[in-house]
Write an enzyme that holds these catalytic residues in place. Structure first.
Site, PDB file in Angstrom:
ATOM      1  CG  ASN A  96      -1.593   1.329   1.459  1.00  0.00           C
ATOM      2  OD1 ASN A  96      -2.444   1.753   0.679  1.00  0.00           O
ATOM      3  ND2 ASN A  96      -1.207   2.013   2.532  1.00  0.00           N
ATOM      4  CB  SER A 149      -2.507   5.845  -8.486  1.00  0.00           C
ATOM      5  OG  SER A 149      -2.916   7.155  -8.797  1.00  0.00           O
ATOM      6  CE1 TYR A 162       2.095   8.014  -6.298  1.00  0.00           C
ATOM      7  CE2 TYR A 162       0.376   8.577  -7.884  1.00  0.00           C
ATOM      8  CZ  TYR A 162       0.764   7.972  -6.707  1.00  0.00           C
ATOM      9  OH  TYR A 162      -0.161   7.314  -5.939  1.00  0.00           O
TER      10      TYR A 162
END
Length: 268
Positions: A96, A149, A162
């Site tokens: 996570n 994501s 990211y």
């Protein structure tokens, strides 16, 4: 979390959660605790991690804590050894933990780049590798979940590092799924939706509302949304699912969306 029922199949299951002190990590921990699982909560934030032991939704659970620096391979190895000593092996791993600091690529240092990719890609690779070997040794048909994501599918200025990491994590999920399938260890990913509390810095009400306006289902992610998907993917009901990414984001990554504005009492 009481709305989630899996007929007791998680009672006594040993679950490792990285980034446990964050909002999604806490929600995931609460969901597994409600199902009777044993938890190893890992985070670099030692004080916040210990406070989790006082969470009313976790007080009845059997908890282990490990302060882990996921930018250091030695610290990741220490976590794996801690699991081996305490449990021999885990049943479930939830990768996570993630970091996101806004940096334009033209201005980003090598250290900043390495830190971002280290936590978001390299750490899940190393921890999956180490804990999967323990599962194989003990003959466990484990489950591994990587937290992805929507950034894996879309990009923005300041977030290229990211997005690169999350896109790589999606391929890592599929790659491990292939290699671990002969051992009946399943590897999947869940892509949660926007949750204001997941941001390190405080967000304005206008910013949050603007984000909600981009979510087709018209709300932010709540405490049961991503955890429900994670529990499902780790359950017997999902025993034929591996190498998949499940978006739990209210439809935000389905396409460009802008909420219609009401005119004269009607929505057009």
């Amino acid at each position: 979390m009481s709305a989630l029922h899996f007929e007791g199949e998680f009672i006594g299951k040993k679950v490792v959660i990285t980034g446990a002190a964050g909002i999604f990590g806490t929600w995931i921990a609460q969901a597994f605790a409600a199902q009777g699982a044993k938890l190893c909560l890992s985070d670099i934030r030692h004080d916040e991690l210990r406070v989790m032991g006082e969470d009313p939704l976790l007080q009845d659970a059997e908890l282990l804590f490990h302060t882990t620096d996921l930018t250091r391979e030695a610290s990741i190895a220490e976590l794996a050894e801690f699991i081996a000593q305490e449990w021999s092996s885990a049943d479930i791993l939830i990768n996570n933990a993630g970091i996101y600091q806004r940096h334009r690529l033209l201005e980003m240092s090598t250290n900043e780049w390495n830190a971002s990719l280290g936590v978001n890609v390299t750490a899940p690779f190393l921890l999956t590798q180490l804990l999967a070997k323990q599962m194989i040794k003990d003959g466990k048909q484990g489950s591994i979940i990587n937290i992805s994501s929507g950034a894996a599918l879309s990009n923005q200025i300041g977030g290229g590092h990211y997005s690169t990491g999350k896109a790589a994590l999606a391929m890592l999920t599929r790659s491990f799924a292939l290699e671990l399938a002969p051992y009946q260890i399943r590897v999947n990913a869940v892509s949660p939706g926007f949750a204001p509390g997941s941001e390190v810095s405080e967000l304005s009400a206008d910013y949050v509302q603007n984000m909600i306006n981009q979510i087709p289902l018209g709300r932010t992610s709540g405490p049961q949304d991503a955890p429900a998907a994670i529990l499902y993917l780790c359950s017997k009901s999902a025993s034929f699912i591996t190498g998949s990414t499940l978006a739990v984001d209210g439809g935000r990554t389905a396409g460009t969306f802008k909420r219609p504005q009401p005119q004269d009492g009607k929505v057009t």
